[in-house]
Design a protein around this motif. Structure first.
Motif, PDB file in Angstrom:
ATOM      1  N   LEU A 405     -12.216  -2.752  -5.632  1.00 56.29           N
ATOM      2  CA  LEU A 405     -12.057  -3.272  -4.283  1.00 56.29           C
ATOM      3  C   LEU A 405     -10.661  -2.942  -3.790  1.00 56.29           C
ATOM      4  O   LEU A 405      -9.666  -3.299  -4.426  1.00 56.29           O
ATOM      5  CB  LEU A 405     -12.263  -4.792  -4.273  1.00 56.29           C
ATOM      6  N   ASN A 406     -10.578  -2.264  -2.651  1.00 58.33           N
ATOM      7  CA  ASN A 406      -9.303  -1.795  -2.115  1.00 58.33           C
ATOM      8  C   ASN A 406      -9.032  -2.462  -0.767  1.00 58.33           C
ATOM      9  O   ASN A 406      -9.794  -2.280   0.189  1.00 58.33           O
ATOM     10  CB  ASN A 406      -9.336  -0.277  -1.942  1.00 58.33           C
ATOM     11  N   TYR A 407      -7.915  -3.205  -0.701  1.00 54.10           N
ATOM     12  CA  TYR A 407      -7.583  -3.984   0.485  1.00 54.10           C
ATOM     13  C   TYR A 407      -6.351  -3.397   1.174  1.00 54.10           C
ATOM     14  O   TYR A 407      -5.296  -3.247   0.540  1.00 54.10           O
ATOM     15  CB  TYR A 407      -7.282  -5.432   0.105  1.00 54.10           C
ATOM     16  N   PRO A 408      -6.447  -3.078   2.455  1.00 58.15           N
ATOM     17  CA  PRO A 408      -5.266  -2.582   3.167  1.00 58.15           C
ATOM     18  C   PRO A 408      -4.219  -3.685   3.305  1.00 58.15           C
ATOM     19  O   PRO A 408      -4.551  -4.851   3.543  1.00 58.15           O
ATOM     20  CB  PRO A 408      -5.823  -2.169   4.536  1.00 58.15           C
ATOM     21  N   VAL A 409      -2.960  -3.313   3.156  1.00 57.37           N
ATOM     22  CA  VAL A 409      -1.856  -4.252   3.322  1.00 57.37           C
ATOM     23  C   VAL A 409      -1.296  -4.093   4.733  1.00 57.37           C
ATOM     24  O   VAL A 409      -1.031  -2.974   5.184  1.00 57.37           O
ATOM     25  CB  VAL A 409      -0.746  -3.995   2.285  1.00 57.37           C
ATOM     26  N   THR A 410      -1.116  -5.214   5.411  1.00 58.33           N
ATOM     27  CA  THR A 410      -0.492  -5.207   6.733  1.00 58.33           C
ATOM     28  C   THR A 410       0.595  -6.277   6.758  1.00 58.33           C
ATOM     29  O   THR A 410       0.680  -7.126   5.850  1.00 58.33           O
ATOM     30  CB  THR A 410      -1.514  -5.496   7.846  1.00 58.33           C
ATOM     31  N   THR A 411       1.414  -6.265   7.781  1.00 60.36           N
ATOM     32  CA  THR A 411       2.454  -7.294   7.902  1.00 60.36           C
ATOM     33  C   THR A 411       1.831  -8.674   8.090  1.00 60.36           C
ATOM     34  O   THR A 411       2.456  -9.687   7.757  1.00 60.36           O
ATOM     35  CB  THR A 411       3.374  -6.988   9.100  1.00 60.36           C
ATOM     36  N   HIS A 412       0.608  -8.726   8.582  1.00 56.60           N
ATOM     37  CA  HIS A 412      -0.032 -10.011   8.856  1.00 56.60           C
ATOM     38  C   HIS A 412      -0.741 -10.598   7.642  1.00 56.60           C
ATOM     39  O   HIS A 412      -0.886 -11.822   7.550  1.00 56.60           O
ATOM     40  CB  HIS A 412      -1.038  -9.865  10.002  1.00 56.60           C
ATOM     41  N   ASN A 413      -1.218  -9.749   6.716  1.00 60.74           N
ATOM     42  CA  ASN A 413      -2.039 -10.289   5.631  1.00 60.74           C
ATOM     43  C   ASN A 413      -1.369 -10.261   4.264  1.00 60.74           C
ATOM     44  O   ASN A 413      -1.967 -10.696   3.274  1.00 60.74           O
ATOM     45  CB  ASN A 413      -3.376  -9.544   5.556  1.00 60.74           C
ATOM     46  N   ALA A 414      -0.156  -9.753   4.152  1.00 58.19           N
ATOM     47  CA  ALA A 414       0.449  -9.500   2.837  1.00 58.19           C
ATOM     48  C   ALA A 414       0.528 -10.764   1.987  1.00 58.19           C
ATOM     49  O   ALA A 414       0.152 -10.756   0.806  1.00 58.19           O
ATOM     50  CB  ALA A 414       1.834  -8.884   3.011  1.00 58.19           C
ATOM     51  N   ARG A 415       1.019 -11.857   2.556  1.00 63.86           N
ATOM     52  CA  ARG A 415       1.172 -13.079   1.762  1.00 63.86           C
ATOM     53  C   ARG A 415      -0.183 -13.675   1.401  1.00 63.86           C
ATOM     54  O   ARG A 415      -0.407 -14.097   0.264  1.00 63.86           O
ATOM     55  CB  ARG A 415       2.008 -14.094   2.545  1.00 63.86           C
ATOM     56  N   LYS A 416      -1.073 -13.717   2.357  1.00 62.61           N
ATOM     57  CA  LYS A 416      -2.417 -14.244   2.098  1.00 62.61           C
ATOM     58  C   LYS A 416      -3.135 -13.416   1.043  1.00 62.61           C
ATOM     59  O   LYS A 416      -3.828 -13.950   0.168  1.00 62.61           O
ATOM     60  CB  LYS A 416      -3.211 -14.259   3.401  1.00 62.61           C
ATOM     61  N   LEU A 417      -2.965 -12.093   1.114  1.00 62.20           N
ATOM     62  CA  LEU A 417      -3.615 -11.201   0.163  1.00 62.20           C
ATOM     63  C   LEU A 417      -3.103 -11.437  -1.255  1.00 62.20           C
ATOM     64  O   LEU A 417      -3.882 -11.401  -2.222  1.00 62.20           O
ATOM     65  CB  LEU A 417      -3.389  -9.750   0.586  1.00 62.20           C
ATOM     66  N   ALA A 418      -1.814 -11.702  -1.403  1.00 62.18           N
ATOM     67  CA  ALA A 418      -1.249 -11.950  -2.731  1.00 62.18           C
ATOM     68  C   ALA A 418      -1.882 -13.180  -3.375  1.00 62.18           C
ATOM     69  O   ALA A 418      -2.258 -13.160  -4.562  1.00 62.18           O
ATOM     70  CB  ALA A 418       0.262 -12.120  -2.618  1.00 62.18           C
TER      71      ALA A 418
END
Length: 488
Positions: A405-418
């Motif tokens: 599963l590959n998730y794009p990193v953006t300035t908006h989702n970086a913390r939530k994604l971690a």
């Protein structure tokens, strides 16, 4: 950064000299392929075993640790070592021996998958196991023990290795085979480059009659259908790969396409020539980086529409109509796609690839996809494969399946994604799964121990202490999963 502390003058005539100092001219930035992590360190690119020995001597005298770098295709921190010495082996790429009668090749560790097929294909030989990029080096492939789309029947690349030469931290060069020193061999393959430096690889290839593959796709409306298609096709296919639409809603969760591929026994010598493998299908992609840059503003809608179109095209071919595809195009078309995606995603991508036993995989993969949907963190591309266990000490492969599963990193989702990926990690481990270290950035010492079991970890560390007692070989990944403070 230290003042004038590296390697040697850039003067080519002094390459054989002793490297007394580290110099700021060797201070370079190194980043993981996914572009989410980067560090600064001293980089050296040796061309001989003796030069490697001199770099190791320098590292010891300057109390610096050493990490190895190949093609740079590990996603995150496997080849990062802030403030230390990086030995980039990409210049050691010679083919040392080729036996076209037996399909046995010996190469230096910096030889890439692309270097190899250009030598062997015209003689009718191909890799038993190959990763999805021709830019990966053989040394890197062995250090990560890569797998391919035939992992359920051929295992990992380490199972195709006949012998390796290993340079120890002491400077001693030893030869390993699967039978001569199995404990050390099984620790080095998949050992992250933390035991020693592989300086040559002897690999067994497989014979082929044609450079083209018979290919067809089968649509799966749900994840359960994808598992069923794999069960039906596994006995007759040479390669199987599932693609899943990460944007699908709950009613279509896990829908996608299964690509079924087999070799042909019909002789076709012309198709074995390298020029026949560079097809219009590959060249027709145009300029992938420019296209990726152009589509950045349309990331979300573009991803959703692109997945929908790809799935619908597969459904239209649901009669299993077979077509032929060049070997190189099938294996390495992802190289062109990755160039597009790297331009599309300037902040990088974060990946989790769990390997889960067959009995637990359907429920675990369903939960992973459903949690992604609920969190609003959609994986842009998802790959599904089947695997078998192998004998290597740090192997992630199990008798089961993997889902990348590959998730794009953006300035908006970086913390939530971690936070989200940490939760996903724990779900995988609870299901008896493991994570692929070449693409991992979420494991820590505790979770890695729960995944692999302390017995395996203790056995690996015992081998490392025996052959690298000073702990000369280290990486950010090694420190992260083996309890040591990374200091980064």
């Amino acid at each position: 950064m230290d003042q004038d502390i590296v390697l040697h003058s850039s003067n080519a005539h002094t390459r054989s000299g002793i490297f007394d100092t580290l110099s700021t001219s060797r201070w370079e930035q190194v980043e993981g392929w996914a572009r989410t992590q980067r560090v600064w360190g001293y980089v050296w690119r040796p061309t001989t075993v003796q030069e490697i020995r001199e770099v190791l001597s320098l590292a010891r005298s300057q109390q610096r640790t050493v990490v190895l770098l190949g093609g740079g295709h590990s996603y995150h921190d496997a080849a990062l070592n802030a403030g230390g010495i990086t030995i980039d082996l990409s210049q050691m790429r010679r083919v040392l021996a080729w036996n076209p009668e037996q399909g046995i090749i010996q190469v230096e560790p910096g030889a890439t998958i692309g270097d190899l097929w250009r030598v062997t294909m015209a003689d009718g030989w191909w890799f038993v196991v190959a990763p999805g990029t021709m830019g990966a080096t053989l040394g890197g492939c062995l250090s990560m023990n890569v797998h391919g789309r035939n992992a359920w029947k051929e295992g990992s690349i380490g199972e195709q290795v006949l012998a390796i030469e290993l340079l120890l931290a002491s400077g001693e060069l030893i030869t390993l085979t699967p039978s001569s020193n199995p404990d050390l061999f099984q620790a080095v393959i998949g050992g992250l480059g933390m035991i020693g430096i592989i300086t040559s690889i002897t690999l067994q290839l497989r014979p082929i009659q044609s450079g083209r593959l018979v290919t067809y796709q089968r649509p799966a409306r749900l994840l359960s259908e994808m598992f069923a298609i794999f069960a039906e096709e596994a006995s007759q296919a040479d390669y199987l790969e599932g693609w899943i639409d990460g944007y699908a809603d709950t009613r279509r969760l896990g829908c996608g396409l299964v690509t079924c591929v087999r070799f042909t026994d019909e002789p076709d010598p012309q198709s074995l020539q390298p020029y026949a493998q560079v097809t219009s299908g590959m060249a027709g992609i145009g300029h992938p980086p420019f296209l990726g840059w152009l589509l950045r503003p349309f990331l979300t809608i573009g991803g959703r529409v692109g997945n929908m179109i790809y799935y619908r095209q597969g459904v239209l071919r649901r009669n299993r109509r077979a077509y032929q595809m060049p070997l190189v195009q099938f294996h390495f078309l992802a190289d062109y796609e990755f160039r597009f995606l790297r331009a599309l995603l300037p902040a990088g991508v974060r990946t989790i690839q769990p390997f889960i036993p067959a009995e637990q995989a359907p429920a675990a993969f369903t939960e992973l996809l459903e949690r992604s949907r609920r969190a609003g963190l959609v994986p842009m591309w998802c790959c599904f494969k089947q695997h078998r266990a192998d004998p290597f000490l740090l192997s992630c492969q199990v008798d089961g399946f993997s889902l990348e599963l590959n998730y794009p990193v953006t300035t908006h989702n970086a913390r939530k994604l971690a936070v989200f990926l940490t939760e996903m990690r724990d779900l995988v481990i609870a299901a008896g799964g493991r994570l692929y270290l070449a693409k991992d950035d979420v494991l820590d010492a505790d979770s890695y121990a729960r995944s692999m079991g302390m017995d395996r970890i203790e056995r690996f560390l015992a081998v490392k202490r025996a052959y690298d007692p000073e702990g000369l070989f280290q990486s950010a990944l090694f420190r992260r999963i083996f309890t040591q403070d990374s200091g980064e």
